[in-house]
Write an enzyme that holds these catalytic residues in place. Structure first.
Site, PDB file in Angstrom:
ATOM      1  N   CYS A  33      36.620  -0.646   9.396  1.00  0.00           N
ATOM      2  CA  CYS A  33      35.547  -1.777   9.632  1.00  0.00           C
ATOM      3  C   CYS A  33      34.957  -1.489  11.255  1.00  0.00           C
ATOM      4  O   CYS A  33      34.064  -0.802  11.230  1.00  0.00           O
ATOM      5  CB  CYS A  33      36.427  -3.012   9.916  1.00  0.00           C
ATOM      6  SG  CYS A  33      35.689  -4.553   9.508  1.00  0.00           S
ATOM      7  N   HIS A  56      39.293  -2.301   4.615  1.00  0.00           N
ATOM      8  CA  HIS A  56      40.493  -2.185   5.107  1.00  0.00           C
ATOM      9  C   HIS A  56      41.517  -1.766   3.986  1.00  0.00           C
ATOM     10  O   HIS A  56      42.183  -2.284   3.193  1.00  0.00           O
ATOM     11  CB  HIS A  56      41.140  -3.594   5.643  1.00  0.00           C
ATOM     12  CG  HIS A  56      40.418  -4.015   6.698  1.00  0.00           C
ATOM     13  ND1 HIS A  56      40.823  -3.761   8.151  1.00  0.00           N
ATOM     14  CD2 HIS A  56      39.088  -4.956   6.796  1.00  0.00           C
ATOM     15  CE1 HIS A  56      40.117  -4.548   8.649  1.00  0.00           C
ATOM     16  NE2 HIS A  56      39.183  -5.083   7.985  1.00  0.00           N
ATOM     17  N   GLU A  59      44.331  -0.205   4.805  1.00  0.00           N
ATOM     18  CA  GLU A  59      45.818  -0.432   5.019  1.00  0.00           C
ATOM     19  C   GLU A  59      46.283  -1.406   4.237  1.00  0.00           C
ATOM     20  O   GLU A  59      47.607  -1.617   4.023  1.00  0.00           O
ATOM     21  CB  GLU A  59      46.032  -0.694   6.459  1.00  0.00           C
ATOM     22  CG  GLU A  59      45.267  -1.888   6.759  1.00  0.00           C
ATOM     23  CD  GLU A  59      43.804  -1.975   7.343  1.00  0.00           C
ATOM     24  OE1 GLU A  59      43.372  -2.827   8.310  1.00  0.00           O
ATOM     25  OE2 GLU A  59      43.100  -1.225   6.711  1.00  0.00           O
TER      26      GLU A  59
END
Length: 556
Positions: free
Chosen positions: A379, A517, A519
């Site tokens: 990001c 993202h 994660e």
């Protein structure tokens, strides 16, 4: 009605209710049950989206675009169920819904009160979020005794009365401290916590006693006697070395059997082989790498909770311990990238907002590009890489993100409305524009370009990942950067937005930035393609760094 397990906490906050709930859910899932989880937070904010990471930690984003508490990240890492906005409820959401109904006249002119209107709304959202599953775990934020949590506790007390003990179970997490000076374990805090819970009409069925060491039998009997809880239901929740070991520890003490018996669940024996393999990989790594995380919230690591876990997951998949080095990006500005990043095997720049520390992230991206260090920009980290490329490869002096400099001559990162209009002209953002109006949230599809590094790692043409950002790669510069070697490796399905950038292998061994993202979709049992690839690249870079030393040792 879905059987419900309510998880409450006492004595102090941060005891680990979320991890405990997730661990029990993992065991129940391993017994063949469909499981969901839910978090009830007592703060008045509608969601944590506008809250400071220093106060609240990470904002976890779900597939449907909800900005939620970080405990939902724990839930999704431990179970296969995908959660959404309905699984994260705050006091703010409850009161907002009740006031909206009152304004519509839904209450037919009645005086709107905490009981029954607020508690009825709480019960309604619990039923909506948990319907259709074999069992659901509902975590109540805060601690027993907090005034903010009382409406939630009253609502779950009512649910127990309405549904009965075979459909509602109360699990209370409390602290059993060890007083080093006296050399004793103290049960009094737990006794008082359960007493506080009983004073509002809730009797715990199970106690999870958080302690530094396993509870001796004498203390377990004492707790059971003073809290009116069966001794077998006094569970020792010790500090485990590997967090993913907790399901194994709780299952060994029979917690899942107590739940299955009380709620009359039809479940098979638990198969925790995946968790055993995960813990074994963490405990017995064959290699290790050092990864620098360059951000501005590094003093409060909960702001990057999912990120730290995803990096470790990438190592688990290849039996590699990932040592995380948290580096403040403002320190990079002050001390230089070489001084702080010269001895790491890879560099990651995470997401974020605001100008503070951004130049340190740009310096980190430059150091990684110029020295061949694997770089992963997520990001805002992708934005830093693009700005660095614009300034130092494309020669665009003053290039920046318009988030940080609205007067930059080269807004290589900008709001869509700044570079796309009906006439094709560039429209610059005014100082008082509504930043929240352009937020992209939730899972969106991205098409990967063939022959790219990212296409090789995902091994598929179209991926689906979660977003949380306002600013985008400015397409005005796309062709210019592509001519200089920057690869637009992934784009939105309509081809309008650049979602992934990378450098070709002839320019850099592993340099990648993504707008989303990843994660948020990484789990310890499966990992994530990008984090697995990043850790592998770090291992390869480590071998290159160590080659001269190993050669010299061999000659000696």
């Amino acid at each position: 009605m879905t059987p419900l397990i309510f998880v409450t906490g006492g004595v102090v906050s941060s005891l680990g209710k979320g991890i405990a709930a997730a661990s029990l859910a993992a065991i129940l899932e391993a017994r063949g049950l469909s499981v969901t989880l839910m978090k009830l937070d007592p703060y008045i904010n509608v969601d944590p989206g506008t809250m400071s990471p220093f106060q609240h930690g990470e904002v976890y984003v779900t597939d449907d675009g909800a900005e939620t508490d970080l405990d939902l990240g724990h839930y999704e890492r431990f179970v296969r169920t995908r959660l959404g906005g309905k699984n994260s409820v705050t006091t703010g959401k409850i009161y907002e819904a009740v006031i909206r109904k009152e304004r519509r006249g839904d209450y037919l002119g009645a005086t709107v009160q905490v009981i029954p209107h607020i508690t009825d709304e709480i019960k309604r959202v619990i039923d909506e979020a948990t319907r259709g599953f074999d069992v659901a775990l509902v975590e109540i934020g805060g601690t027993v005794g907090d005034i903010e949590s009382l409406p939630f506790l009253e609502a779950i007390r009512q649910l127990r009365v309405e549904r009965g003990p075979t459909h509602c179970l109360f699990m209370h997490l409390t602290l059993v401290p060890y007083i080093k000076a006296a050399g004793e374990i103290k049960t009094k805090p737990t006794q008082h916590s359960v007493k506080e819970l009983r004073s509002i009409g809730i009797q715990a069925d199970v106690l999870l006693c958080r302690s530094e060491q396993p509870l001796p039998e004498g203390e377990r009997r004492k707790i059971a006697l003073f809290t009116n809880v069966p001794e077998r239901a006094v569970i020792s929740a010790v500090d485990v070395e590997v967090i993913y070991e907790l399901p194994l520890w709780l299952q060994q003490q029979g917690l899942d059997e107590i739940v299955v018996e009380q709620l009359h669940l039809q479940a098979r024996p638990a198969n925790l082989a995946e968790w055993e393999a995960t813990v074994a990989a963490v405990r017995h790594p064959r290699d290790s790498v050092d990864v620098a995380i360059v951000g501005k919230y590094v003093e409060h690591k909960d702001a990057y909770k999912s990120l730290g876990e995803a990096l470790r997951h990438g190592g688990i998949r290849q039996a590699t311990r990932v040592n995380l080095h948290w580096i403040d990006s403002e320190r990079v500005e002050a001390e230089g990238a070489a001084a702080l990043l010269g001895n790491v095997d890879a560099i990651l720049v995470p997401g974020g907002f605001g100008k503070r520390g951004f130049e340190g992230k740009v310096l980190a991206a430059r150091y990684a590009r110029e020295h061949g260090v694997p770089y992963f920009g997520i990001c805002y980290g992708m934005h830093a890489a693009v700005v660095e490329f614009a300034r130092n490869v494309a020669g665009l002096a003053g290039a920046d993100s318009s988030e940080n400099d609205t007067r930059t001559p080269h807004p290589v990162i900008a709001l869509i409305t700044e570079w796309t209009t009906a006439s094709g002209s560039v429209e610059r953002r005014s100082e008082d524009s509504n930043l929240g109006g352009t937020m992209r949230l939730g899972a969106q599809e991205c098409r990967l370009a063939p022959g790219t590094l990212v296409r090789e790692m995902y091994a598929q043409d179209v991926i689906r990942e979660r977003h949380r950002h306002r600013y985008e790669f400015n397409n005005t510069y796309q062709q210019q950067f592509a001519d200089l070697g920057l690869v637009m490796a992934g784009k939105s399905m309509d081809g309008l937005l650049v979602e992934i950038i990378e450098l070709p292998p002839q320019q850099h061994p592993w340099f990648l930035g993504c707008q989303f993202h990843p994660e948020f979709t990484s789990t310890p049992r499966d990992g994530h393609p990008l984090f697995i690839g990043f850790v592998r690249a770090a291992r390869e870079h480590k071998l290159l760094r160590e080659a001269p030393r190993l050669a010299a040792e061999h000659v000696a």
